[in-house]
Write a protein that holds these residues in place. Structure first.
Motif, PDB file in Angstrom:
ATOM      1  N   VAL A  23     -16.942  63.120 -14.916  1.00  0.00           N
ATOM      2  CA  VAL A  23     -17.444  64.258 -15.914  1.00  0.00           C
ATOM      3  C   VAL A  23     -16.899  63.719 -17.239  1.00  0.00           C
ATOM      4  O   VAL A  23     -17.476  63.369 -18.286  1.00  0.00           O
ATOM      5  CB  VAL A  23     -17.792  65.482 -16.074  1.00  0.00           C
ATOM      6  N   GLU A  26     -17.346  60.382 -18.412  1.00  0.00           N
ATOM      7  CA  GLU A  26     -18.404  60.497 -19.710  1.00  0.00           C
ATOM      8  C   GLU A  26     -17.964  60.996 -20.922  1.00  0.00           C
ATOM      9  O   GLU A  26     -18.413  60.463 -21.727  1.00  0.00           O
ATOM     10  CB  GLU A  26     -19.533  60.495 -18.498  1.00  0.00           C
ATOM     11  N   THR A 155     -22.731  71.973 -11.381  1.00  0.00           N
ATOM     12  CA  THR A 155     -22.805  70.582 -11.428  1.00  0.00           C
ATOM     13  C   THR A 155     -23.952  70.012 -10.044  1.00  0.00           C
ATOM     14  O   THR A 155     -24.620  69.026 -10.461  1.00  0.00           O
ATOM     15  CB  THR A 155     -21.234  69.550 -10.831  1.00  0.00           C
ATOM     16  N   VAL A 160     -24.066  63.097 -13.148  1.00  0.00           N
ATOM     17  CA  VAL A 160     -22.906  63.231 -14.083  1.00  0.00           C
ATOM     18  C   VAL A 160     -22.987  62.954 -15.821  1.00  0.00           C
ATOM     19  O   VAL A 160     -22.576  64.055 -16.842  1.00  0.00           O
ATOM     20  CB  VAL A 160     -22.044  61.611 -13.528  1.00  0.00           C
ATOM     21  N   VAL A 163     -24.568  66.347 -16.327  1.00  0.00           N
ATOM     22  CA  VAL A 163     -23.606  67.562 -16.629  1.00  0.00           C
ATOM     23  C   VAL A 163     -22.304  66.926 -18.141  1.00  0.00           C
ATOM     24  O   VAL A 163     -22.261  68.040 -18.519  1.00  0.00           O
ATOM     25  CB  VAL A 163     -22.820  67.558 -16.021  1.00  0.00           C
ATOM     26  N   ALA A 164     -22.216  65.647 -18.157  1.00  0.00           N
ATOM     27  CA  ALA A 164     -21.350  65.478 -19.294  1.00  0.00           C
ATOM     28  C   ALA A 164     -22.133  66.221 -20.645  1.00  0.00           C
ATOM     29  O   ALA A 164     -21.902  66.341 -22.040  1.00  0.00           O
ATOM     30  CB  ALA A 164     -21.321  64.123 -19.089  1.00  0.00           C
TER      31      ALA A 164
END
Length: 179
Positions: A23, A26, A155, A160, A163-164
């Protein structure tokens, strides 16, 4: 999407396997900000994997190296920082990290963590014994510290990028920024 130079930085905390490094990379890409993985920084500085440092020096010596690496990372403003899983357990580290930037706890269920860590043999605290038991015991000690983060992001079952995106949106809202 680079969101500009006003990025305040962000600190990602959570258990091993929660997605801090992925994360973090990203978020770094999205904000056009430097990414610092504290464990990678320690490995680069010492020339040894974390598991070897634990075996050679023990956990207390590793935690001192970690504190030094954190202080070094915090000397550069506007970074995305992924801490080691145990870093936020230490009150001194929590104070330092909170004074640097917003702190995000990436939370995952024990089952998710075990699944993500299944093939990872490089985690020194997971060597020997029942992995599930070790994860549950470590989590029970660390979660109270993690819960003091500015925000918690689950998460489990998320990519990813998802979440990011949630973290980036939260940063934009809390910093009064527009995307």
């Amino acid at each position: 999407m680079n969101r500009g130079a006003s990025f305040p930085g962000v600190v990602l905390v959570g258990f091993m396997g929660s997605g801090k490094s992925s994360v973090g990379r990203e978020l770094s890409r999205r904000f056009g900000a430097p990414f610092v993985d504290v464990d990678e920084r320690i490995e680069s500085a010492t020339g040894f994997p974390i598991r070897d440092l634990f075996a050679r020096e023990g956990e207390p010596a590793f935690r001192e190296r970690e504190k030094a690496a954190l202080r070094e990372a915090l000397s550069v403003k506007g970074c995305v920082i992924a801490t080691g899983g145990g870093a936020f357990s230490d009150e001194e580290n929590r104070v330092l990290l909170r004074s640097y930037a917003p702190v995000v706890y990436l939370e995952a269920a024990v089952e998710t963590l075990l699944e993500r860590l299944a093939g990872d043999l490089g985690r020194p605290l997971l060597r020997g014994g029942d992995r599930e038991e070790v994860v549950r015991e470590l989590l029970s000690r660390r979660v109270p510290g993690y819960r003091t983060a500015d925000v918690t992001v689950r998460t489990d079952g998320r990519t990813v990028e998802e979440v990011a995106g949630q973290v980036a949106d939260w940063i934009d809202r809390t910093e009064g920024r527009t995307g």
